[in-house]
Design a protein around this motif. Structure first.
Motif, short mmCIF file in Angstrom:
data_model
loop_
_atom_site.label_atom_id
_atom_site.label_comp_id
_atom_site.label_asym_id
_atom_site.label_seq_id
_atom_site.Cartn_x
_atom_site.Cartn_y
_atom_site.Cartn_z
N THR A 159 5.64 3.33 -5.04
CA THR A 159 6.08 2.75 -6.31
C THR A 159 4.90 2.20 -7.10
OG1 THR A 159 8.21 2.17 -5.31
CG2 THR A 159 7.60 1.05 -7.36
N GLY A 160 4.01 1.50 -6.40
CA GLY A 160 2.84 0.93 -7.07
C GLY A 160 1.93 1.99 -7.65
N ILE A 202 13.48 5.11 -7.77
CA ILE A 202 13.01 4.08 -6.83
C ILE A 202 14.12 3.07 -6.55
CG2 ILE A 202 11.39 2.18 -6.53
CD1 ILE A 202 10.17 4.92 -6.11
N TYR A 203 14.83 2.68 -7.62
CA TYR A 203 15.94 1.74 -7.44
C TYR A 203 17.00 2.33 -6.51
CZ TYR A 203 20.32 -0.65 -8.55
OH TYR A 203 21.52 -1.29 -8.47
N THR A 204 17.31 3.61 -6.72
CA THR A 204 18.32 4.27 -5.88
C THR A 204 17.86 4.34 -4.43
OG1 THR A 204 19.01 5.60 -7.78
CG2 THR A 204 19.69 6.36 -5.60
N LYS A 207 9.78 0.46 4.27
CA LYS A 207 9.82 -0.19 2.97
C LYS A 207 8.42 -0.35 2.39
CE LYS A 207 12.87 -3.33 2.31
NZ LYS A 207 13.65 -4.59 2.33
N SER A 208 7.42 -0.61 3.23
CA SER A 208 6.05 -0.76 2.73
C SER A 208 5.55 0.54 2.11
CB SER A 208 5.13 -1.18 3.89
OG SER A 208 5.17 -0.22 4.93
N THR A 209 5.93 1.68 2.71
CA THR A 209 5.52 2.98 2.14
C THR A 209 6.17 3.21 0.78
OG1 THR A 209 5.34 3.87 4.39
CG2 THR A 209 5.41 5.45 2.58
N ILE A 210 7.44 2.84 0.68
CA ILE A 210 8.13 2.98 -0.61
C ILE A 210 7.46 2.12 -1.67
CG2 ILE A 210 10.31 2.68 -1.82
CD1 ILE A 210 11.74 3.19 0.81
#
Length: 512
Positions: A10-11, A269-271, A3-6
């Motif tokens: 995203t950022g 990203i939401y998906t 999750k941190s990579t995602i």
């Protein structure tokens, strides 16, 4: 992917997209501002040119008024001899006066000068030259006095004349139209003449009073007038904004495409997060299901081994007990398998139903009668209140029964030990809808969880109290079945109310 990579991706992508859109918007602003300044500069230059033309027209007007053409024509300067040099041929030149009289002739070939008026007298030429000089002096003095008079009138009396008499408004419009066209500004415009107090003296046509002051371009008429007597020429372009916008219209598609990419990226990203959450829930479901399946399987296996013992088969009571255990665990195993099969139902766009007309009131009476045995096992009661006069619906009986069983079964699972279990099923209806209320006095659900309880695999954090196990599929199944029947379901938790209320809405059969 962690999750941190995602979140990191995203950022970074969000920052890059934000920067791109900011730069595009910034450059659109810069180009718009530059185009607006260029437009204003061009218009002001045109207005200056028109103002200068009006000054020339006024000067010409005063010259014509102050010049007494008749007196000038009969003045000594006009009667004087105006000499001119005429080429008679390639070798002969003649000096003539204003009437065409030959004064002097010069032959290039013979290099002879001849005085036509008095060939034998050289004093005649000298005398005539002196007369010409005097005539030029008189003419200069006359013109100088004339110009001084015009300048005096323009400086000391012109501004006293009303502006309506000093300028021709139709000529101003012609000048403006010509200047704007020469500078490539083929736009509709409105011009006004105002005084120093802002009062409108003349206006070519009406325009919106809401026009911004920055859109009114102003130029002084007759800058030589005293400041207190000055008048101003103002021009307004109604379509100026559209003209400026067209100059940057080529950037609009790029911004639109950037926004589309940003929306697509956000949805992606939401998906990803949603799929990651579902994946984690499915993993928890598989682990939980595996644990749940082990219990009935091991129990049935143990009971089967016990039945192999001859001593047990001889004891009728023990044999019945073991057979009962096998039957109960088989039912439990079948129930768990049915829960697993429900997952495939969610993957379909719409379930296949065997629809027919059924009476919802009769269905509720049947379900409540069957379920009352389980409720009485825990010392509880189940009441029904059938207020709906019209309760005919078009539905799949088996699935609607399963919906009611799920809601009632949850009420039993999440009951409170400190109060007597009480269940209530009510029906109401309006012109075209049937309402089914299922209420209990259990532990209830916090309001922040009410909208999530119908999601697949979701379980309220306090759902494991009293060792109650589940898979988070029951209420998701309920919502899907109701939705596929064209209805809706919601849960309510009223302040000060013990338990939870589920409200089902189903369409009634339309009467012909």
């Amino acid at each position: 992917m962690r999750k941190s990579t995602i979140w990191l991706l995203t950022g970074v992508m969000g920052f890059a997209f934000s920067g791109l859109i900011y730069m595009q918007v910034y450059y659109i602003g810069v180009i718009s501002k530059t185009s607006n300044e260029q437009f204003n500069t061009t218009v002001r230059r045109c207005l200056e040119q028109v103002s200068e033309m009006l000054e020339h027209d006024e000067a010409r007007k005063y010259l014509e008024e102050d010049m007494d053409y008749f007196n000038y024509k009969n003045s000594p300067s006009q009667q004087s001899i105006n000499q001119s040099l005429t080429i008679k041929s390639s070798s002969v030149y003649q000096l003539q006066d204003g009437t065409g009289t030959i004064l002097r002739q010069f032959d290039v070939n013979t290099q002879k000068n001849s005085n036509v008026l008095n060939p034998t007298s050289k004093d005649a030429i000298v005398k005539k030259s002196e007369e010409n000089q005097r005539t030029l002096l008189l003419r200069y003095q006359h013109q100088a006095r004339l110009l001084e008079e015009v300048a005096y009138n323009m400086v000391y009396s012109a501004y006293l004349t009303p502006i309506e008499q000093r300028v021709d408004f139709a000529k101003i419009n012609t000048y403006l139209k010509t200047e704007f066209a020469d500078n490539g500004l083929n736009l509709p415009y409105i011009f006004m003449i105002i005084n120093r107090d802002g009062q409108i003296i003349y206006q070519s046509e009406k325009f919106e009073k809401a026009a911004k002051a920055a859109d009114l371009l102003t130029e002084v008429l007759f800058p030589g007038d005293p400041p207190s007597k000055r008048n101003y020429l103002q021009v307004y372009f109604p379509t100026k904004t559209d003209y400026i916008t067209r100059s940057v219209s080529f950037l609009a598609p790029s911004v639109a495409f950037s926004l589309i990419l940003l929306v697509t990226f956000s949805f992606t990203i939401y998906t990803i997060f949603r799929q990651k959450k579902l994946s984690e829930m499915k993993n928890d479901f598989v682990n939980n299901m595996t644990h749940e399946l082990k219990t009935p399987v091991s129990t049935i296996s143990l009971a089967a081994q016990m039945l192999k013992d001859p001593e047990i088969t001889k004891n009728t009571d023990v044999f019945k007990h073991i057979s009962g255990v096998i039957g109960d665990e088989s039912k439990r195993l079948g129930f768990l398998v049915e829960k697993v099969l429900q997952i495939s139902l969610f993957e379909k766009q719409k379930a296949i139903f065997k629809l027919k007309e059924i009476d919802a009131n009769d269905l509720i009476v049947s379900v409540a009668g069957t379920f009352s045995l389980k409720v009485e096992k825990y010392g509880g009661t189940i009441d029904i209140d059938l207020e709906a006069e019209d309760s005919m619906i078009y539905a799949d009986k088996m699935h609607i029964e399963n919906v009611l069983y799920n809601l009632l079964d949850n009420a039993v699972k999440y009951r409170r030990n400190d109060v007597t279990l009480q269940l209530m099923v009510r029906t109401k209806n309006d012109a075209n809808k049937l309402y089914i209320y299922v209420e209990d006095n259990g532990i209830g659900i916090k309001k922040e969880y009410l909208k999530k309880i119908f999601d697949r695999f979701y379980r309220v954090p306090t759902g494991n109290v009293h060792n109650v196990k589940g898979f988070g599929l029951g209420l998701a199944y309920v919502r899907k079945i109701i939705a596929d029947h064209g209805g809706s379901i919601r849960a309510e938790q009223e302040d000060g109310f013990i338990g939870t209320k589920f409200i089902i809405t189903l369409p009634l059969i339309k009467k012909q």
